[in-house]
Motif scaffolding. Sequence first.
Motif, short mmCIF file in Angstrom:
data_model
loop_
_atom_site.label_atom_id
_atom_site.label_comp_id
_atom_site.label_asym_id
_atom_site.label_seq_id
_atom_site.Cartn_x
_atom_site.Cartn_y
_atom_site.Cartn_z
N LEU A 129 0.83 -1.20 0.00
CA LEU A 129 0.00 0.00 0.00
C LEU A 129 0.86 1.26 0.00
O LEU A 129 0.58 2.22 -0.71
CB LEU A 129 -0.92 0.00 1.22
N TYR A 130 1.93 1.25 0.78
CA TYR A 130 2.83 2.41 0.82
C TYR A 130 3.56 2.59 -0.51
O TYR A 130 3.74 3.73 -0.98
CB TYR A 130 3.82 2.29 1.98
N ARG A 131 3.99 1.51 -1.12
CA ARG A 131 4.66 1.64 -2.42
C ARG A 131 3.71 2.21 -3.46
O ARG A 131 4.10 3.03 -4.29
CB ARG A 131 5.21 0.28 -2.86
N GLN A 132 2.45 1.78 -3.42
CA GLN A 132 1.46 2.31 -4.36
C GLN A 132 1.21 3.79 -4.10
O GLN A 132 1.11 4.58 -5.04
CB GLN A 132 0.16 1.51 -4.22
N MET A 133 1.15 4.17 -2.85
CA MET A 133 0.95 5.57 -2.50
C MET A 133 2.10 6.43 -3.03
O MET A 133 1.88 7.52 -3.58
CB MET A 133 0.83 5.70 -0.97
N GLY A 134 3.33 5.94 -2.87
CA GLY A 134 4.48 6.67 -3.38
C GLY A 134 4.50 6.73 -4.90
O GLY A 134 4.89 7.75 -5.48
N ARG A 135 4.08 5.65 -5.55
CA ARG A 135 4.04 5.63 -7.01
C ARG A 135 3.11 6.70 -7.55
O ARG A 135 3.42 7.39 -8.53
CB ARG A 135 3.58 4.25 -7.51
N VAL A 136 1.94 6.85 -6.92
CA VAL A 136 0.96 7.83 -7.39
C VAL A 136 1.48 9.25 -7.17
O VAL A 136 1.29 10.12 -8.02
CB VAL A 136 -0.40 7.61 -6.70
N MET A 137 2.16 9.49 -6.05
CA MET A 137 2.72 10.83 -5.84
C MET A 137 3.77 11.14 -6.90
O MET A 137 3.81 12.27 -7.43
CB MET A 137 3.32 10.95 -4.44
N ALA A 138 4.62 10.18 -7.22
CA ALA A 138 5.62 10.39 -8.27
C ALA A 138 4.95 10.66 -9.61
O ALA A 138 5.40 11.51 -10.39
CB ALA A 138 6.53 9.18 -8.36
N ALA A 139 3.84 9.95 -9.88
CA ALA A 139 3.10 10.17 -11.13
C ALA A 139 2.52 11.57 -11.18
O ALA A 139 2.55 12.24 -12.23
CB ALA A 139 1.99 9.13 -11.27
N LEU A 140 2.00 12.04 -10.05
CA LEU A 140 1.45 13.39 -9.99
C LEU A 140 2.50 14.43 -10.33
O LEU A 140 2.26 15.36 -11.11
CB LEU A 140 0.88 13.64 -8.59
N HIS A 141 3.68 14.28 -9.76
CA HIS A 141 4.75 15.26 -9.98
C HIS A 141 5.40 15.11 -11.36
O HIS A 141 6.32 15.87 -11.68
CB HIS A 141 5.80 15.14 -8.88
N PRO A 215 -11.03 -2.12 -3.34
CA PRO A 215 -11.62 -2.86 -2.22
C PRO A 215 -10.77 -4.02 -1.71
O PRO A 215 -10.82 -4.35 -0.52
CB PRO A 215 -12.95 -3.37 -2.79
N THR A 216 -9.99 -4.65 -2.58
CA THR A 216 -9.20 -5.81 -2.13
C THR A 216 -7.73 -5.75 -2.53
O THR A 216 -6.90 -6.42 -1.93
CB THR A 216 -9.79 -7.11 -2.71
N GLU A 217 -7.38 -4.94 -3.53
CA GLU A 217 -6.01 -4.89 -4.03
C GLU A 217 -5.29 -3.66 -3.50
O GLU A 217 -5.91 -2.63 -3.22
CB GLU A 217 -6.01 -4.86 -5.56
N PRO A 218 -3.95 -3.71 -3.37
CA PRO A 218 -3.17 -2.54 -2.96
C PRO A 218 -2.98 -1.57 -4.12
O PRO A 218 -1.87 -1.36 -4.62
CB PRO A 218 -1.85 -3.15 -2.49
N GLN A 219 -4.08 -0.97 -4.53
CA GLN A 219 -4.07 -0.08 -5.69
C GLN A 219 -4.89 1.17 -5.38
O GLN A 219 -6.03 1.08 -4.92
CB GLN A 219 -4.67 -0.80 -6.91
N VAL A 220 -4.31 2.35 -5.63
CA VAL A 220 -5.04 3.60 -5.46
C VAL A 220 -5.99 3.77 -6.64
O VAL A 220 -5.57 3.74 -7.80
CB VAL A 220 -4.08 4.80 -5.38
#
Length: 343
Positions: A129-141, A215-220
Amino acid sequence: MSAGAASLPLGPLADYLRAQGLAGNEAIEVAALSGGQSNPTFRVTAGENAYVVRKKPAGVLAPSAHAIDREYRVMRALQETDVPVPRMRAYCEDASILGTPFYVMDFLQGRVFMDPALPDSTPAERGALYRQMGRVMAALHSVDHVALGLADYGRTGRYVERQIDRWSRQCRALSVPLDNAMRALMDWLPAHLPAGDETTLVHGDYRIDNLVFHPTEPQVIGVLDWELSTLGDPLADLAYHCMAWNVPPALWRGIGGLDLAALGIPSEAQYLAEYRAATGRDAQGHWSFYMAYNLFRMAAILYGIAQRAADGSAASADAEETGRKAGPLAQLGWEWAQRHTAR
């Protein structure tokens, strides 16, 4: 209809949704959604369709605050990018319908984690979950905000300097008392601005409880609460997000002091290394300044919530308690400022 939604005029809202092709003749149901100190937010069900209605609060509002028009614009612009956002449906400036302007977006069926320690997850799931959260922030920037039509979404350059000035002015205009550390930060921060001035799209409030996970996967599947988004310094945005590693749970939504290795949560250093690998940006050298700045900024936001609680215009019932955390956060920010000076 929940108690929090009792004041929402169902008839005019239903008529508006039908006029937009978002509802048929079925009755609509409304429930207030928890979270968000700023803009009242509701889940609206119309038959098989579920939407979120987010509106400005009533009452006298601070200049540039509660910018739901900006939230709508940026999420609509990001629809087809690698930054997941809800599908935006309509924006309405007509205050005669719900009392204030509002927008409508799809409701995302997923998980929202309020506690960044993720107590109900396994170590492996927390790491994912944390890796996915970081991936999305990198994508935003990494998005091309000019190509998305957001070239005028904010000013280019001097972002941190302007933010310090803005929040300082807002705090000085409040009637609630400010902590001495907050006043000290207002003087210290402008005198210690780092060199370098990159501009990207920034969220302004990127944290785990503003994300909707599958709902079930570690995906934002959706990034929410874009009210503070603008064009700005990506490292400042990153440091705001990373405050969680440096704030204890008893003070604010943090994981500071927890056994991260046992929990399966990456250390701040590991998290920053993954961001650096994805974006090429390195925050070393000015991290203590960025942390002091963001704790100042967070404290300023909470002082604003304390003011709304005092004025009786806060959207959340726990606004007064939340506002009381402003002083301790400012004190923590001052400790980071002293750490920066002592380097």
